[in-house]
Design an enzyme around this catalytic site. Sequence first.
Site, PDB file in Angstrom:
ATOM      1  N   GLY A  71       0.758  -1.242   0.000  1.00  0.00           N
ATOM      2  CA  GLY A  71       0.000   0.000   0.000  1.00  0.00           C
ATOM      3  C   GLY A  71       0.786   1.288   0.000  1.00  0.00           C
ATOM      4  O   GLY A  71       0.205   2.370  -0.145  1.00  0.00           O
ATOM      5  N   CYS A 105     -14.952   3.170 -28.073  1.00  0.00           N
ATOM      6  CA  CYS A 105     -16.284   3.778 -28.092  1.00  0.00           C
ATOM      7  C   CYS A 105     -16.853   3.934 -26.684  1.00  0.00           C
ATOM      8  O   CYS A 105     -17.831   3.283 -26.313  1.00  0.00           O
ATOM      9  CB  CYS A 105     -17.219   2.943 -28.954  1.00  0.00           C
ATOM     10  SG  CYS A 105     -16.568   2.738 -30.602  1.00  0.00           S
ATOM     11  N   GLU A 106     -16.200   4.755 -25.868  1.00  0.00           N
ATOM     12  CA  GLU A 106     -16.645   5.057 -24.512  1.00  0.00           C
ATOM     13  C   GLU A 106     -16.164   6.471 -24.227  1.00  0.00           C
ATOM     14  O   GLU A 106     -15.002   6.776 -24.456  1.00  0.00           O
ATOM     15  CB  GLU A 106     -15.962   4.158 -23.469  1.00  0.00           C
ATOM     16  CG  GLU A 106     -16.208   2.676 -23.583  1.00  0.00           C
ATOM     17  CD  GLU A 106     -17.485   2.218 -22.894  1.00  0.00           C
ATOM     18  OE1 GLU A 106     -18.051   2.977 -22.084  1.00  0.00           O
ATOM     19  OE2 GLU A 106     -17.908   1.093 -23.187  1.00  0.00           O
ATOM     20  N   ARG A 141      -6.393   2.972 -15.359  1.00  0.00           N
ATOM     21  CA  ARG A 141      -6.363   3.730 -14.096  1.00  0.00           C
ATOM     22  C   ARG A 141      -7.035   5.104 -14.194  1.00  0.00           C
ATOM     23  O   ARG A 141      -7.803   5.461 -13.304  1.00  0.00           O
ATOM     24  CB  ARG A 141      -4.928   3.875 -13.565  1.00  0.00           C
ATOM     25  CG  ARG A 141      -4.262   2.544 -13.214  1.00  0.00           C
ATOM     26  CD  ARG A 141      -2.937   2.712 -12.487  1.00  0.00           C
ATOM     27  NE  ARG A 141      -3.120   3.390 -11.224  1.00  0.00           N
ATOM     28  CZ  ARG A 141      -2.800   4.637 -10.986  1.00  0.00           C
ATOM     29  NH1 ARG A 141      -2.213   5.353 -11.906  1.00  0.00           N
ATOM     30  NH2 ARG A 141      -3.038   5.179  -9.822  1.00  0.00           N
ATOM     31  N   TYR A 162     -10.140   5.034 -11.675  1.00  0.00           N
ATOM     32  CA  TYR A 162      -9.871   5.667 -10.372  1.00  0.00           C
ATOM     33  C   TYR A 162      -9.687   7.180 -10.470  1.00  0.00           C
ATOM     34  O   TYR A 162      -9.198   7.792  -9.524  1.00  0.00           O
ATOM     35  CB  TYR A 162      -8.579   5.110  -9.762  1.00  0.00           C
ATOM     36  CG  TYR A 162      -8.444   3.613  -9.667  1.00  0.00           C
ATOM     37  CD1 TYR A 162      -9.314   2.869  -8.871  1.00  0.00           C
ATOM     38  CD2 TYR A 162      -7.425   2.949 -10.334  1.00  0.00           C
ATOM     39  CE1 TYR A 162      -9.162   1.494  -8.760  1.00  0.00           C
ATOM     40  CE2 TYR A 162      -7.265   1.575 -10.214  1.00  0.00           C
ATOM     41  CZ  TYR A 162      -8.146   0.855  -9.426  1.00  0.00           C
ATOM     42  OH  TYR A 162      -7.980  -0.495  -9.314  1.00  0.00           O
TER      43      TYR A 162
HETATM   44  C1  LIG Z   1      -3.159  -5.244  -3.754  1.00  0.00           C
HETATM   45  C2  LIG Z   1      -2.607  -5.822  -2.521  1.00  0.00           C
HETATM   46  C3  LIG Z   1      -1.297  -5.543  -2.144  1.00  0.00           C
HETATM   47  C4  LIG Z   1      -0.404  -4.580  -2.889  1.00  0.00           C
HETATM   48  O1  LIG Z   1      -0.828  -3.266  -2.750  1.00  0.00           O
HETATM   49  P1  LIG Z   1       0.061  -2.065  -3.366  1.00  0.00           P
HETATM   50  O2  LIG Z   1      -0.735  -0.860  -3.102  1.00  0.00           O
HETATM   51  O3  LIG Z   1       0.207  -2.349  -4.812  1.00  0.00           O
HETATM   52  O4  LIG Z   1       1.359  -2.068  -2.643  1.00  0.00           O
HETATM   53  C5  LIG Z   1      -0.801  -6.172  -1.020  1.00  0.00           C
HETATM   54  N1  LIG Z   1      -1.567  -7.024  -0.285  1.00  0.00           N
HETATM   55  C6  LIG Z   1      -2.838  -7.307  -0.624  1.00  0.00           C
HETATM   56  C7  LIG Z   1      -3.621  -8.232   0.212  1.00  0.00           C
HETATM   57  C8  LIG Z   1      -3.401  -6.713  -1.744  1.00  0.00           C
HETATM   58  O5  LIG Z   1      -4.674  -6.973  -2.060  1.00  0.00           O
END
Ligand SMILES: *Cc1c(COP(=O)(O)O)cnc(C)c1O
Length: 452
Positions: free
Chosen positions: A269, A377-378, A342, A346
């Site tokens: 994350g 086509c979007e 993306r 998002y």
């Molecule tokens: C998607 C995901 C990750 C990786 O997340 P990043 O934001 O790409 O670092 C790690 N663990 C789990 C369980 C995920 O679903």
Amino acid sequence: MSHSEQKIGESVTTHTAQGLYIDPQALTAHLPALDYRDGALHMEQVNIDEVVNHYGTPCYVYSKQAILDVYHAYSKSFASVEHQICYAVKANSNLAVLGVLAQAGAGFDIVSRGELMRVLAAGGRADRVVFSGVGKTYGDIEYALTQGIGCFNIESISELALINEVAKTLDKTAPISLRVNPDVDAKTHPYISTGLKDNKFGVAHQEALALYQQAATLSHIEIVGIDCHIGSQLTEVAPFVAALDKVIELIQGLRDNGIELRHIDLGGGLGVRYIDEMPVSIEDFAQALLPKLSELGLTVFFEPGRSIVANAGVLLTRVDVLKPTAHKNFAIVDAAMNDLIRPALYQAEMAVIPTVLPSAGIETADTQTWDIVGAICETGDFLAKDRLLSLQTGDTLAITGAGAYGFTMSSNYNSRPRASEVMVAGERHQLIRPRETVEALYADEQLWQDAP
Ligand SMILES: *Cc1c(COP(=O)(O)O)cnc(C)c1O
């Protein structure tokens, strides 16, 4: 051109009434894999023009060194504790990417049987793999156990029961960790926030102890860890610290009840700089977490995906059509939302830079405001909006930050073959996945046969 300059920190952008200008040289100064030499964009020692000439567009290009540098930044920053970096395969699952990381000693975080097969095909070790995901099937579990998976990150009581059942049938013991939902706000886009109590992910904090106690009674389950993953593209360290505190509380509760763990998994994350974002560095991230982690005495797992590959990659695309209209100028390029979703999915803002610098910057006479769009086509098929660029048909553009959740989220919508993928290392470039052919897209389809 009238523009009110807006410089925040080390901003590389200028916001004007007409749109957003991203200074290509200032941007690439923050992207270790890229720089301009004599006005030509290079990745490592390779001129991007050469890649375009060899492989055409649209084309994803990844820097081997950039991937390894981030991986090593993680392993160095956490060197003072036992740790395992499990790269999240879903961010970019090309075998070449997985192979480079496997060779460096990485583990992997997977969410399907298919991803495990890729890891093994790339030379990764099953015992360094954690299997995440909210809905594992009997077949997934069977395959993973047979291969000797390192750990299942489980998310529900029914999954726990199913894993026990499969393990019993195979006469094996399944190593498990419980994914807990620490109920912290990652303050990221709602679609990529996973640690709040109304998300589908994880087990509520209050229910975790009971589930562990249940797991401890099962014959073919071995409890090895605890896990959380609170979201993606987090730029601050505070939500990670808050989640860690919640998990530590649980670990203490488990110890009080005689349940000992071997590892703590803090998920992935960590965010990246796409344009002007200022994510915490891996070093500072480690400094914030290490005091608490050292005290625990457990092996620490991380599951980074985006932060390892996003800025190692670009998507190269050619400008096919320039279509000025009364209200907006559209630059129609040969990549589209099927190649890179993306922005459409998002509202992600990604930088679009020329592969050959124009002779002047923002002030050049033919700079105009463009929406960079695909030919699908979007109306949602856009890659970037209101960008100040000087464009000619035939120009090649690079969309940066495209190494993560780019190719892996691509599709064949509109019967578009998926892009080629190339890896660069030093002065070398190598095709790591050829562009699909249209024929291959329907090769396995069958015409309906009327009854004779
Ligand atoms: C998607 C995901 C990750 C990786 O997340 P990043 O934001 O790409 O670092 C790690 N663990 C789990 C369980 C995920 O679903």
